[in-house]
Design a protein around this motif. Structure first.
Motif, PDB file in Angstrom:
ATOM      1  N   TRP A  13      13.095  87.384-109.262  1.00 29.86           N
ATOM      2  CA  TRP A  13      12.648  88.513-108.440  1.00 29.86           C
ATOM      3  C   TRP A  13      11.244  88.253-107.876  1.00 29.86           C
ATOM      4  CZ3 TRP A  13      14.709  92.261-105.885  1.00 29.86           C
ATOM      5  CH2 TRP A  13      13.909  93.320-105.418  1.00 29.86           C
ATOM      6  N   LYS A  14      10.406  87.588-108.653  1.00 25.00           N
ATOM      7  CA  LYS A  14       9.051  87.284-108.212  1.00 25.00           C
ATOM      8  C   LYS A  14       9.070  86.371-106.989  1.00 25.00           C
ATOM      9  CE  LYS A  14       4.701  85.205-109.813  1.00 25.00           C
ATOM     10  NZ  LYS A  14       4.021  84.556-110.950  1.00 25.00           N
ATOM     11  N   TYR A  15       9.989  85.415-106.998  1.00 26.91           N
ATOM     12  CA  TYR A  15      10.089  84.479-105.877  1.00 26.91           C
ATOM     13  C   TYR A  15      11.343  84.756-105.043  1.00 26.91           C
ATOM     14  CZ  TYR A  15       6.550  81.966-108.549  1.00 26.91           C
ATOM     15  OH  TYR A  15       5.416  81.623-109.233  1.00 26.91           O
ATOM     16  N   ARG A  16      11.692  86.002-104.900  1.00 29.06           N
ATOM     17  CA  ARG A  16      12.945  86.398-104.226  1.00 29.06           C
ATOM     18  C   ARG A  16      12.976  85.955-102.761  1.00 29.06           C
ATOM     19  NH1 ARG A  16       9.747  90.649-105.259  1.00 29.06           N
ATOM     20  NH2 ARG A  16       9.095  92.035-103.559  1.00 29.06           N
ATOM     21  N   THR A  17      11.802  85.934-102.124  1.00 24.07           N
ATOM     22  CA  THR A  17      11.767  85.521-100.713  1.00 24.07           C
ATOM     23  C   THR A  17      12.185  84.064-100.560  1.00 24.07           C
ATOM     24  OG1 THR A  17       9.952  87.070-100.326  1.00 24.07           O
ATOM     25  CG2 THR A  17      10.338  85.381 -98.655  1.00 24.07           C
ATOM     26  N   LEU A  18      11.676  83.207-101.453  1.00 25.32           N
ATOM     27  CA  LEU A  18      12.025  81.786-101.395  1.00 25.32           C
ATOM     28  C   LEU A  18      13.508  81.578-101.677  1.00 25.32           C
ATOM     29  CD1 LEU A  18       8.961  80.195-103.236  1.00 25.32           C
ATOM     30  CD2 LEU A  18       9.396  80.269-100.782  1.00 25.32           C
ATOM     31  N   TYR A  19      14.027  82.308-102.663  1.00 27.53           N
ATOM     32  CA  TYR A  19      15.452  82.180-102.974  1.00 27.53           C
ATOM     33  C   TYR A  19      16.312  82.689-101.826  1.00 27.53           C
ATOM     34  CZ  TYR A  19      14.605  80.857-107.822  1.00 27.53           C
ATOM     35  OH  TYR A  19      14.241  80.173-108.950  1.00 27.53           O
ATOM     36  N   PHE A  20      15.836  83.745-101.147  1.00 24.03           N
ATOM     37  CA  PHE A  20      16.605  84.317-100.044  1.00 24.03           C
ATOM     38  C   PHE A  20      16.717  83.328 -98.883  1.00 24.03           C
ATOM     39  CE2 PHE A  20      16.818  86.751 -96.062  1.00 24.03           C
ATOM     40  CZ  PHE A  20      18.015  87.429 -96.277  1.00 24.03           C
ATOM     41  N   ILE A  21      15.591  82.695 -98.522  1.00 22.75           N
ATOM     42  CA  ILE A  21      15.638  81.771 -97.377  1.00 22.75           C
ATOM     43  C   ILE A  21      16.349  80.464 -97.733  1.00 22.75           C
ATOM     44  CG2 ILE A  21      13.538  82.717 -96.367  1.00 22.75           C
ATOM     45  CD1 ILE A  21      11.982  80.371 -97.447  1.00 22.75           C
ATOM     46  N   SER A  22      16.580  80.227 -99.026  1.00 22.30           N
ATOM     47  CA  SER A  22      17.307  79.010 -99.424  1.00 22.30           C
ATOM     48  C   SER A  22      18.820  79.210 -99.430  1.00 22.30           C
ATOM     49  CB  SER A  22      16.854  78.557-100.814  1.00 22.30           C
ATOM     50  OG  SER A  22      17.257  79.482-101.805  1.00 22.30           O
ATOM     51  N   ILE A  23      19.273  80.456 -99.249  1.00 20.54           N
ATOM     52  CA  ILE A  23      20.713  80.749 -99.289  1.00 20.54           C
ATOM     53  C   ILE A  23      21.506  79.950 -98.261  1.00 20.54           C
ATOM     54  CG2 ILE A  23      22.439  82.553 -98.845  1.00 20.54           C
ATOM     55  CD1 ILE A  23      20.624  84.508-100.306  1.00 20.54           C
ATOM     56  N   PRO A  24      21.073  79.858 -96.972  1.00 20.11           N
ATOM     57  CA  PRO A  24      21.851  79.054 -96.004  1.00 20.11           C
ATOM     58  C   PRO A  24      22.013  77.602 -96.447  1.00 20.11           C
ATOM     59  CG  PRO A  24      20.267  80.432 -94.864  1.00 20.11           C
ATOM     60  CD  PRO A  24      19.950  80.541 -96.321  1.00 20.11           C
ATOM     61  N   GLY A  25      20.949  76.995 -96.990  1.00 15.00           N
ATOM     62  CA  GLY A  25      21.039  75.618 -97.461  1.00 15.00           C
ATOM     63  C   GLY A  25      21.989  75.475 -98.628  1.00 15.00           C
ATOM     64  N   ILE A  26      21.939  76.431 -99.557  1.00 11.79           N
ATOM     65  CA  ILE A  26      22.839  76.403-100.715  1.00 11.79           C
ATOM     66  C   ILE A  26      24.291  76.543-100.265  1.00 11.79           C
ATOM     67  CG2 ILE A  26      23.511  77.628-102.814  1.00 11.79           C
ATOM     68  CD1 ILE A  26      20.546  78.390-103.155  1.00 11.79           C
ATOM     69  N   LEU A  27      24.541  77.462 -99.339  1.00 12.79           N
ATOM     70  CA  LEU A  27      25.900  77.655 -98.822  1.00 12.79           C
ATOM     71  C   LEU A  27      26.403  76.408 -98.100  1.00 12.79           C
ATOM     72  CD1 LEU A  27      25.734  81.325 -97.462  1.00 12.79           C
ATOM     73  CD2 LEU A  27      26.877  80.508 -99.535  1.00 12.79           C
ATOM     74  N   TYR A  28      25.500  75.748 -97.374  1.00 17.49           N
ATOM     75  CA  TYR A  28      25.890  74.525 -96.671  1.00 17.49           C
ATOM     76  C   TYR A  28      26.397  73.473 -97.657  1.00 17.49           C
ATOM     77  CZ  TYR A  28      25.269  69.944 -94.527  1.00 17.49           C
ATOM     78  OH  TYR A  28      25.466  68.656 -94.097  1.00 17.49           O
ATOM     79  N   PHE A  29      25.646  73.259 -98.730  1.00  8.90           N
ATOM     80  CA  PHE A  29      26.039  72.240 -99.706  1.00  8.90           C
ATOM     81  C   PHE A  29      27.319  72.636-100.445  1.00  8.90           C
ATOM     82  CE2 PHE A  29      21.706  70.722 -99.133  1.00  8.90           C
ATOM     83  CZ  PHE A  29      21.907  69.352 -99.155  1.00  8.90           C
ATOM     84  N   ILE A  30      27.475  73.923-100.731  1.00  7.81           N
ATOM     85  CA  ILE A  30      28.689  74.370-101.422  1.00  7.81           C
ATOM     86  C   ILE A  30      29.910  74.173-100.546  1.00  7.81           C
ATOM     87  CG2 ILE A  30      29.911  76.388-102.327  1.00  7.81           C
ATOM     88  CD1 ILE A  30      27.235  77.430-103.345  1.00  7.81           C
ATOM     89  N   VAL A  31      29.822  74.608 -99.278  1.00  4.48           N
ATOM     90  CA  VAL A  31      30.986  74.593 -98.380  1.00  4.48           C
ATOM     91  C   VAL A  31      31.311  73.189 -97.889  1.00  4.48           C
ATOM     92  CG1 VAL A  31      31.883  75.420 -96.162  1.00  4.48           C
ATOM     93  CG2 VAL A  31      30.620  76.976 -97.663  1.00  4.48           C
ATOM     94  N   PHE A  32      30.283  72.415 -97.520  1.00  4.19           N
ATOM     95  CA  PHE A  32      30.523  71.127 -96.868  1.00  4.19           C
ATOM     96  C   PHE A  32      30.367  69.923 -97.795  1.00  4.19           C
ATOM     97  CE2 PHE A  32      29.265  73.949 -93.375  1.00  4.19           C
ATOM     98  CZ  PHE A  32      30.354  73.798 -92.541  1.00  4.19           C
ATOM     99  N   LYS A  33      29.809  70.111 -98.993  1.00  7.34           N
ATOM    100  CA  LYS A  33      29.586  68.986 -99.896  1.00  7.34           C
ATOM    101  C   LYS A  33      30.387  69.098-101.190  1.00  7.34           C
ATOM    102  CE  LYS A  33      26.561  67.025 -97.170  1.00  7.34           C
ATOM    103  NZ  LYS A  33      26.814  65.726 -96.509  1.00  7.34           N
ATOM    104  N   TYR A  34      30.347  70.259-101.830  1.00  7.53           N
ATOM    105  CA  TYR A  34      30.965  70.386-103.150  1.00  7.53           C
ATOM    106  C   TYR A  34      32.441  70.791-103.082  1.00  7.53           C
ATOM    107  CZ  TYR A  34      26.287  69.889-105.040  1.00  7.53           C
ATOM    108  OH  TYR A  34      25.057  69.388-105.373  1.00  7.53           O
ATOM    109  N   LEU A  35      32.782  71.772-102.256  1.00  9.35           N
ATOM    110  CA  LEU A  35      34.193  72.169-102.147  1.00  9.35           C
ATOM    111  C   LEU A  35      35.084  71.020-101.671  1.00  9.35           C
ATOM    112  CD1 LEU A  35      34.036  75.836-100.762  1.00  9.35           C
ATOM    113  CD2 LEU A  35      34.572  75.060-103.089  1.00  9.35           C
ATOM    114  N   PRO A  36      34.643  70.195-100.694  1.00  9.95           N
ATOM    115  CA  PRO A  36      35.493  69.063-100.283  1.00  9.95           C
ATOM    116  C   PRO A  36      35.766  68.056-101.397  1.00  9.95           C
ATOM    117  CG  PRO A  36      33.857  69.512 -98.583  1.00  9.95           C
ATOM    118  CD  PRO A  36      33.490  70.348 -99.773  1.00  9.95           C
TER     119      PRO A  36
END
Length: 305
Positions: A13-36
């Motif tokens: 919660w303290k660093y919620r802004t950093l975690y929020f802006i990292s969501i697109p990058g995390i989703l990219y790796f999940i969808v295009f790197k790990y799920l395949p």
């Protein structure tokens, strides 16, 4: 456990802004790197497009056996290894040398112009790069053959010779990406404490000794991390950069795992066989990375994990 969970939530919660802006990058790796990665299962099946993963018959390691028994496998693997090794020896070390040279330039305007010129090609696609080099190396109108003609040398069809294709691939990659690596090292150089240089000057050290005793040791952590990342991509030389230069005349020395996987998987629709080759390439890359990371941690103390 409750306290640890509460502490973890508070940290997030303290660093919620950093975690929020990292969501697109995390989703990219999940969808295009790990799920395949789940699709790697077809390397152990005779995959059928209509039957899918569940309905395709299992064949175990049959496709891997076929890969190792292929009459051209050794040649293709050799090309991949040789090009990867040349890329490390030349394309990896060149940005370090260029960054050290630019760091010694005192004329700021000239330094910025050189940085811009060497960095600009990084934004060009490999299709454009191949067009530039094809034009330069053309046997009829290319500037290289024009210069050779001044010395009475007959025109050379560089892209039609197996002996030249590796040099062309490495050279084009060097020209395109050397600026990107240089900027990374220049950024690291700005973090070196200026007082170290001042103290060394008082002790009578010249620029050469300062480079050897201060600059290079200070860059060592960055050099090590980038080297380990390069080792991880050792088997992944790049499909685009080879395919755009490839033709039937130079294919003996230019066919690598990436281009062969494309031809077997998409052109010949041998999906399971191509997946087996891709999985083999990934496993070898992972093993090389783990070995290099272990050696680096023991020898320099720097590692990725």
């Amino acid at each position: 456990m409750a306290k640890e969970g509460k502490r973890l939530f508070g940290f997030i919660w303290k660093y919620r802004t950093l975690y929020f802006i990292s969501i697109p990058g995390i989703l990219y790796f999940i969808v295009f790197k790990y799920l395949p990665l789940l699709g790697s299962v077809i390397a152990f099946q005779n995959y059928n497009l209509f039957a899918g993963f569940g309905g395709s018959p299992w064949v175990g390691f049959a496709h891997f056996e076929r890969m190792f028994q292929h009459y051209d496998f050794i040649r293709i693997l050799k090309n991949t290894l040789v090009l990867g090794l040349l890329d490390i020896l030349i394309a990896y070390t060149a940005p370090i040398i260029l960054a050290l040279l630019l760091n010694e330039v005192r004329l700021v305007l000239y330094k910025k112009i050189v940085q811009t010129v060497v960095y600009a090609p990084h934004f060009l696609s490999w299709v454009i790069v191949s067009g530039i080099f094809t034009g330069m190396l053309s046997p009829s109108s290319g500037i290289v053959n024009v210069i050779l003609g001044w010395f009475g040398i007959e025109p050379i069809y560089f892209l039609g010779e197996n002996s030249y294709i590796r040099s062309i691939l490495v050279g084009s990659g060097l020209w395109r990406d050397v600026g990107w690596g240089t900027i990374i090292y220049l950024a690291a150089l700005t973090g070196i404490n200026p007082e170290l240089y001042e103290a060394s000057e008082i002790d009578g050290a010249g620029r050469w000794k300062q480079t050897l005793r201060i600059t290079i040791p200070s860059l060592l952590p960055v050099i090590t991390v980038l080297f380990l990342l390069k080792i991880g991509d050792f088997m992944d030389y790049g499909f685009e950069r080879v395919f755009v230069f490839q033709n039937p005349l130079n294919i003996t020395n230019s066919e690598i795992l990436d281009t062969y996987i494309y031809k077997a998987g998409l052109k010949q629709m041998q999906y399971s066989y191509a997946t087996a080759m891709g999985l083999f390439k990934s496993v070898v890359g992972l093993v090389l990375l783990m070995i290099a990371n272990t050696l680096s941690r023991k020898s320099t103390g720097e590692s990725l994990y």
